[in-house]
Design an enzyme around this catalytic site. Structure first.
Site, PDB file in Angstrom:
ATOM      1  N   GLN A  17       0.707   1.755  75.511  1.00 52.97           N
ATOM      2  CA  GLN A  17       0.565   0.312  75.639  1.00 52.97           C
ATOM      3  C   GLN A  17       1.112  -0.521  74.478  1.00 52.97           C
ATOM      4  O   GLN A  17       1.828  -1.487  74.706  1.00 52.97           O
ATOM      5  CB  GLN A  17      -0.918  -0.059  75.842  1.00 52.97           C
ATOM      6  CG  GLN A  17      -1.128  -1.541  76.090  1.00 52.97           C
ATOM      7  CD  GLN A  17      -2.572  -1.904  76.364  1.00 52.97           C
ATOM      8  OE1 GLN A  17      -2.924  -3.082  76.343  1.00 52.97           O
ATOM      9  NE2 GLN A  17      -3.420  -0.945  76.621  1.00 52.97           N
ATOM     10  N   GLU A 139      -6.986   1.993  71.224  1.00 48.72           N
ATOM     11  CA  GLU A 139      -7.450   0.609  71.305  1.00 48.72           C
ATOM     12  C   GLU A 139      -8.828   0.385  70.702  1.00 48.72           C
ATOM     13  O   GLU A 139      -9.017  -0.443  69.809  1.00 48.72           O
ATOM     14  CB  GLU A 139      -7.447   0.160  72.775  1.00 48.72           C
ATOM     15  CG  GLU A 139      -8.114  -1.168  73.052  1.00 48.72           C
ATOM     16  CD  GLU A 139      -7.383  -2.343  72.434  1.00 48.72           C
ATOM     17  OE1 GLU A 139      -8.056  -3.229  71.870  1.00 48.72           O
ATOM     18  OE2 GLU A 139      -6.134  -2.372  72.508  1.00 48.72           O
ATOM     19  N   ASP A 168      -4.046  -2.803  70.997  1.00 49.26           N
ATOM     20  CA  ASP A 168      -2.764  -2.361  71.550  1.00 49.26           C
ATOM     21  C   ASP A 168      -1.813  -3.527  71.787  1.00 49.26           C
ATOM     22  O   ASP A 168      -0.798  -3.676  71.113  1.00 49.26           O
ATOM     23  CB  ASP A 168      -2.985  -1.602  72.856  1.00 49.26           C
ATOM     24  CG  ASP A 168      -3.321  -0.139  72.634  1.00 49.26           C
ATOM     25  OD1 ASP A 168      -2.819   0.438  71.660  1.00 49.26           O
ATOM     26  OD2 ASP A 168      -4.084   0.431  73.428  1.00 49.26           O
ATOM     27  N   GLY A 246     -16.979 -21.762  65.513  1.00 46.68           N
ATOM     28  CA  GLY A 246     -16.332 -22.855  64.796  1.00 46.68           C
ATOM     29  C   GLY A 246     -17.338 -23.927  64.443  1.00 46.68           C
ATOM     30  O   GLY A 246     -18.551 -23.721  64.485  1.00 46.68           O
ATOM     31  N   GLY A 247     -16.817 -25.102  64.131  1.00 44.27           N
ATOM     32  CA  GLY A 247     -17.688 -26.186  63.720  1.00 44.27           C
ATOM     33  C   GLY A 247     -18.394 -26.889  64.869  1.00 44.27           C
ATOM     34  O   GLY A 247     -19.333 -27.649  64.646  1.00 44.27           O
TER      35      GLY A 247
END
Length: 413
Positions: A17, A139, A168, A246-247
């Site tokens: 892959q 993977e 991969d 996140g924020g």
């Protein structure tokens, strides 16, 4: 219309892959990708996870579109001769063999560079230089060693790998960037160079926000994580469930239907609080001093999303998305693979493509995710094993039918 990489020739020594992801993108951009496969067997994924007898698996066909296939035994002396000629005729060689595999056959970087000083030799590795560089990687190993698994899942459960193939395919896409940079530099220097991408490094790059959070831990609890304010923070970044990372806080809330994917991901931004509460029938919380500001909501995000979920469960996920987008509230329904396969807009943009394979018939695959305005992608079927062997040996190596047949009798092709 000319393709972006028209005239660039790729010697594709990849399998499974990570490598094929890279070379398929190069082929979509117009490069002539020559996939080198072992005679009689080929890429091992041709036979893995087959859904139809005696045809190449979807695993193979979805990773090798737009390529040409030549069968070649590089351990055979005549095969080595052919390989040397192909090295001289190509611009880029890509491989993802186990560490040292090509070196043991006599094709070190030094040998390849001497044969073709303009050659760009690109490799996918499991690990970079260090104690693990000779270890074999797949993977999920890459996800675990690159920091993804330790930060995925819920706090009260085990580490999890993600369904996205960030080890991969993620490494393959990173390798594309390295190859294109090396090709651009070659225009100025005239020289090829080595390009390597380690799967561990790629996964870590995709997890950079978690490395950010690891350093933020020294200043105190991570307030956007669901462990705040009542949970316990250890000395490493915890698993955050569906927290946004996140924020702006976000979470996956249930919608009408009750199926395993009847959810929608909703993000609460300060401007979105008022319309959200209006839709939820909780207008009193818009100006309530205990709810009106992000600082006040942060310690009780679980309750915020409980309120939102009471409303979202009255409608299906697409209707929820329609209404939230009227107010610019960021959201996204959890789309399963059946829904994605049937989404017409993805067909229209070439993100999902129907390909007509000569043996398997029609199947769906993922098209080029990178769109160029002056170089549209045409997705063609993957090659049959050795389909272009004679064609390549005649047009590139310059051999006659007699020479080709002799090489076939020797087991070189």
């Amino acid at each position: 219309m000319a393709k972006a990489l028209e005239g660039v020739r790729i010697l594709d020594m990849t399998h499974v892959q990570s490598g094929p992801t890279c070379t398929q993108i190069l082929a979509w951009f117009g490069a002539d990708v020559i996939k080198v496969e072992l005679p009689g067997r080929g890429d091992i994924t041709r036979g893995q996870l087959r859904d139809k007898p005696n045809v190449d698996s979807l695993y193979f066909t979805m990773l090798n579109c737009n390529k040409r296939s030549i069968t070649l035994n590089t351990k055979n002396e005549k095969g080595k001769e052919i390989f040397r000629k192909l090295i001289k005729a190509c611009d880029v060689m890509v491989e993802n063999f186990a560490p040292g595999a090509l070196d043991r056959q006599g094709f070190t970087w030094e040998v390849i560079h001497e044969l073709n000083p303009r050659m760009i030799y690109a490799s996918v590795k499991g690990f970079g230089p260090g104690p693990y560089e000779d270890c074999k990687v797949y993977e999920n190993v890459a996800q675990c060693t690159g920091g993804a698994a330790s930060t995925t899942g819920f706090d009260d459960g085990p580490p999890l790998v993600t369904g996205a193939q960030i080890g991969d395919s993620g490494t393959g896409i990173h390798l594309v960037a390295g190859i294109l940079a090396a090709l651009f530099q070659r225009e100025k220097s005239g020289q090829g160079q080595r390009v390597t991408c380690a799967m561990q490094d790629t996964v870590l790059n995709l997890c950079r926000v978690k490395l950010r959070d690891q350093q933020r831990l020294a200043a105190g609890p991570l307030m956007e994580y669901p462990q705040y304010p009542n949970g316990v923070f250890g000395d490493a970044v915890p698993r955050a469930g569906n927290a946004s990372g996140g924020g702006q806080p976000g979470w996956a809330v249930r919608t009408k239907g009750g199926g395993p994917n009847d959810y929608i991901y909703v993000i609460i931004q300060p401007p979105g609080w008022e319309p959200l509460m209006k839709l939820c029938g909780r207008t009193e919380l818009i100006s309530d001093p205990e709810w009106a500001t992000p600082e006040k909501r942060l310690p009780k995000l679980d309750k915020c999303f409980e309120i939102i979920e009471q409303w979202t469960m009255t409608q299906d996920k697409l209707e929820v998305m329609r209404q939230l987008n009227e107010y610019d509230v960021p959201c996204g329904p959890i789309l399963d693979m059946r829904e994605i396969a049937e989404e017409q807009s993805l067909r229209d943009t070439g993100t999902v493509v129907e390909v007509d394979d000569p043996k398997r018939g029609k199947f769906l695959t993922v098209g080029n995710p990178i769109k160029l305005s002056d170089s549209p992608t045409e997705v063609k079927p993957s090659p049959l094993l050795g389909e272009h062997t004679d064609e390549i040996l005649k047009s590139i190596v310059g051999w006659s039918d007699k020479e080709i047949e002799a090489a076939r009798q020797e087991g070189a092709i």
